[in-house]
Design a protein around this motif. Structure first.
Motif, mmCIF file in Angstrom:
data_model
loop_
_atom_site.group_PDB
_atom_site.id
_atom_site.type_symbol
_atom_site.label_atom_id
_atom_site.label_comp_id
_atom_site.label_asym_id
_atom_site.label_seq_id
_atom_site.Cartn_x
_atom_site.Cartn_y
_atom_site.Cartn_z
ATOM 1 N N LEU B 44 0.839 -1.201 0.000
ATOM 2 C CA LEU B 44 0.000 0.000 0.000
ATOM 3 C C LEU B 44 0.872 1.248 0.000
ATOM 4 O O LEU B 44 0.570 2.235 -0.691
ATOM 5 C CB LEU B 44 -0.910 0.002 1.224
ATOM 6 C CG LEU B 44 -2.046 -0.995 1.209
ATOM 7 C CD1 LEU B 44 -2.825 -0.905 2.497
ATOM 8 C CD2 LEU B 44 -2.962 -0.710 0.070
ATOM 9 N N ASN B 48 1.044 4.340 -2.604
ATOM 10 C CA ASN B 48 0.868 5.719 -2.145
ATOM 11 C C ASN B 48 1.968 6.629 -2.669
ATOM 12 O O ASN B 48 1.698 7.767 -3.066
ATOM 13 C CB ASN B 48 0.874 5.758 -0.617
ATOM 14 C CG ASN B 48 -0.423 5.302 -0.037
ATOM 15 O OD1 ASN B 48 -1.400 5.203 -0.756
ATOM 16 N ND2 ASN B 48 -0.444 5.022 1.232
ATOM 17 N N MET B 65 -5.672 12.923 -2.707
ATOM 18 C CA MET B 65 -6.938 12.537 -2.081
ATOM 19 C C MET B 65 -7.107 11.020 -2.107
ATOM 20 O O MET B 65 -7.527 10.408 -1.115
ATOM 21 C CB MET B 65 -8.119 13.179 -2.805
ATOM 22 C CG MET B 65 -8.078 14.664 -2.888
ATOM 23 S SD MET B 65 -7.710 15.423 -1.350
ATOM 24 C CE MET B 65 -9.093 14.904 -0.407
ATOM 25 N N MET B 67 -4.753 8.832 -2.088
ATOM 26 C CA MET B 67 -3.826 8.303 -1.096
ATOM 27 C C MET B 67 -4.392 8.448 0.317
ATOM 28 O O MET B 67 -4.237 7.562 1.159
ATOM 29 C CB MET B 67 -2.521 9.076 -1.247
ATOM 30 C CG MET B 67 -1.425 8.632 -0.369
ATOM 31 S SD MET B 67 -1.262 9.743 0.980
ATOM 32 C CE MET B 67 -0.026 8.890 1.899
ATOM 33 N N PHE B 68 -5.112 9.553 0.541
ATOM 34 C CA PHE B 68 -5.774 9.777 1.830
ATOM 35 C C PHE B 68 -6.767 8.654 2.125
ATOM 36 O O PHE B 68 -6.788 8.090 3.223
ATOM 37 C CB PHE B 68 -6.488 11.127 1.725
ATOM 38 C CG PHE B 68 -7.004 11.678 3.007
ATOM 39 C CD1 PHE B 68 -6.146 12.275 3.890
ATOM 40 C CD2 PHE B 68 -8.347 11.606 3.303
ATOM 41 C CE1 PHE B 68 -6.628 12.793 5.066
ATOM 42 C CE2 PHE B 68 -8.831 12.124 4.470
ATOM 43 C CZ PHE B 68 -7.968 12.717 5.357
ATOM 44 N N PHE B 69 -7.568 8.280 1.095
ATOM 45 C CA PHE B 69 -8.569 7.238 1.336
ATOM 46 C C PHE B 69 -7.921 5.860 1.439
ATOM 47 O O PHE B 69 -8.416 5.005 2.184
ATOM 48 C CB PHE B 69 -9.648 7.294 0.261
ATOM 49 C CG PHE B 69 -10.454 8.543 0.335
ATOM 50 C CD1 PHE B 69 -11.200 8.813 1.460
ATOM 51 C CD2 PHE B 69 -10.429 9.472 -0.671
ATOM 52 C CE1 PHE B 69 -11.914 9.976 1.568
ATOM 53 C CE2 PHE B 69 -11.139 10.638 -0.572
ATOM 54 C CZ PHE B 69 -11.884 10.892 0.547
ATOM 55 N N VAL B 70 -6.816 5.655 0.708
ATOM 56 C CA VAL B 70 -6.068 4.394 0.881
ATOM 57 C C VAL B 70 -5.602 4.257 2.324
ATOM 58 O O VAL B 70 -5.666 3.178 2.926
ATOM 59 C CB VAL B 70 -4.878 4.345 -0.097
ATOM 60 C CG1 VAL B 70 -3.938 3.224 0.271
ATOM 61 C CG2 VAL B 70 -5.354 4.150 -1.502
ATOM 62 N N MET B 71 -5.175 5.372 2.892
ATOM 63 C CA MET B 71 -4.709 5.358 4.278
ATOM 64 C C MET B 71 -5.848 4.993 5.234
ATOM 65 O O MET B 71 -5.665 4.219 6.178
ATOM 66 C CB MET B 71 -4.161 6.734 4.599
ATOM 67 C CG MET B 71 -3.115 6.768 5.661
ATOM 68 S SD MET B 71 -2.535 8.427 5.850
ATOM 69 C CE MET B 71 -0.926 8.272 5.177
ATOM 70 N N ILE B 72 -7.051 5.538 4.963
ATOM 71 C CA ILE B 72 -8.206 5.226 5.810
ATOM 72 C C ILE B 72 -8.521 3.736 5.734
ATOM 73 O O ILE B 72 -8.737 3.065 6.750
ATOM 74 C CB ILE B 72 -9.426 6.067 5.384
ATOM 75 C CG1 ILE B 72 -9.193 7.515 5.749
ATOM 76 C CG2 ILE B 72 -10.687 5.570 6.036
ATOM 77 C CD1 ILE B 72 -10.237 8.446 5.231
ATOM 78 N N VAL B 73 -8.508 3.184 4.510
ATOM 79 C CA VAL B 73 -8.809 1.762 4.345
ATOM 80 C C VAL B 73 -7.741 0.911 5.029
ATOM 81 O O VAL B 73 -8.049 -0.119 5.648
ATOM 82 C CB VAL B 73 -8.939 1.417 2.852
ATOM 83 C CG1 VAL B 73 -9.061 -0.066 2.654
ATOM 84 C CG2 VAL B 73 -10.150 2.095 2.283
ATOM 85 N N ALA B 74 -6.470 1.362 4.968
ATOM 86 C CA ALA B 74 -5.408 0.615 5.641
ATOM 87 C C ALA B 74 -5.617 0.594 7.133
ATOM 88 O O ALA B 74 -5.375 -0.435 7.794
ATOM 89 C CB ALA B 74 -4.055 1.222 5.293
ATOM 90 N N ALA B 75 -6.090 1.702 7.697
ATOM 91 C CA ALA B 75 -6.337 1.737 9.144
ATOM 92 C C ALA B 75 -7.453 0.775 9.521
ATOM 93 O O ALA B 75 -7.337 0.004 10.485
ATOM 94 C CB ALA B 75 -6.677 3.156 9.571
ATOM 95 N N ALA B 76 -8.538 0.779 8.733
ATOM 96 C CA ALA B 76 -9.648 -0.129 9.016
ATOM 97 C C ALA B 76 -9.205 -1.576 8.892
ATOM 98 O O ALA B 76 -9.534 -2.434 9.735
ATOM 99 C CB ALA B 76 -10.805 0.151 8.061
ATOM 100 N N ALA B 78 -6.189 -2.721 9.313
ATOM 101 C CA ALA B 78 -5.319 -3.083 10.430
ATOM 102 C C ALA B 78 -6.144 -3.478 11.641
ATOM 103 O O ALA B 78 -5.859 -4.493 12.295
ATOM 104 C CB ALA B 78 -4.399 -1.913 10.772
ATOM 105 N N ALA B 79 -7.207 -2.714 11.936
ATOM 106 C CA ALA B 79 -8.031 -3.031 13.099
ATOM 107 C C ALA B 79 -8.655 -4.409 12.962
ATOM 108 O O ALA B 79 -8.526 -5.269 13.851
ATOM 109 C CB ALA B 79 -9.106 -1.963 13.275
#
Lengths: 173, 105
Positions: B44, B48, B65, B67-76, B78-79
């Motif tokens: 990922l 990015n 933008m 890349m911003f949403f890729v980051m959000i999906v990566a956080a979800a 990870a959880a």
């Protein structure tokens, strides 16, 4: 001006070597904690790459979200699990690894074909001067809350689902 | 004065492609699920880098933008993913992908 560009080149070369070295260490160390710490190093170097690409807000976000939150979570989970057998297992040769590496290298050359292709596409209005004048945070916020508002709201729903899912999964019986 | 060229887009894209391939090779050759997860994060990050470099090269903000949403999906991811690993470890006592071939007990 020339000195600035030379400095940019030096930073770029050092940081890209840091990124690649960190990535190689992640896939070759046996201890998962070492993998995670080398990955933090790789992410920090990535943040510096974003800085020299005129995106300071994204660089801060990379350090906060990736190196801070996600890697903290991964290291916490590694410490929670018992991964001794991974540590003592020898990194021995196998045909699976050889095949995987060869396939990966072939795939790399395929990607390079895409990289060296001439770049077409419309050029926008947000040049480095505009970013220097308005600030990258202001530009990103303007786009995020106007054109990308729906996706922004949907991603908040996605994060909520992830939180609920994590709680339900780890609640147990 | 002779002008020196700026860092080209292709240099950034090569770094991104290299990081992506390192992630692919890692996901293919490692056996611990958590290291495979880290390799997916590396992939990922490679994407990015390419997105931000394209955004920089084309003077546009859309790549950033994305890349911003890729980051959000990566956080979800990870959880959820780490919760699944903890659950698997609690049931099986291991998270090696060779030994986890069934979802049920």
């Amino acid at each position: 001006m020339v000195v600035g560009i030379l400095f940019k080149w030096c930073v770029f070369l050092a940081m890209s070597m840091g990124v690649i070295f960190g990535g190689l260490m992640v896939i070759s160390r046996r201890n998962p904690i070492h993998c995670a710490l080398f990955m933090v190093m790789s992410f920090f170097c990535t943040a510096v790459l974003y800085l020299i690409m005129n995106q300071p807000f994204i660089a801060v976000l990379q350090v906060l979200v990736y190196s801070g939150a996600i890697m903290m979570l991964i290291i916490f989970v590694i410490m929670l699990l018992r991964l001794e057998e991974e540590k003592i297992a020898k990194l021995k040769f196998s045909y699976t690894k050889l095949t995987g590496t060869i396939l990966g290298i072939i795939f790399f050359f395929q990607l390079l074909m895409g990289v060296i292709a001439p770049l077409i596409g419309k050029t926008g209005k947000i040049t480095a001067e505009v970013i220097a004048k308005e600030g990258s945070t202001v530009i990103i916020a303007k786009e995020l809350f106007t054109r990308y508002l729906l996706i922004f709201e949907l991603s908040s729903v996605l994060l909520l689902v992830a939180i609920i899912g994590a709680v339900v999964l780890s609640k147990g019986k | 004065m002779h002008s020196f060229p700026d860092v080209p887009f292709h240099a950034y894209a090569t770094v991104g492609a290299g990081l992506f391939i390192i992630g692919v090779i890692g996901a293919l050759i490692r056996r611990s699920a958590i290291v495979i997860f880290m390799c997916i994060e590396l992939m990922l990050t490679g994407v990015n880098i390419t997105l931000v470099a394209l955004s920089n090269r084309l003077n546009s903000i859309d790549g950033v933008m994305l890349m911003f949403f890729v980051m959000i999906v990566a956080a979800a991811e990870a959880a959820i993913g780490l919760a699944i690993f903890v659950l698997l470890f609690r049931r099986r006592g291991t998270i090696k992908v060779d030994e986890i071939n069934l979802l049920k007990k």
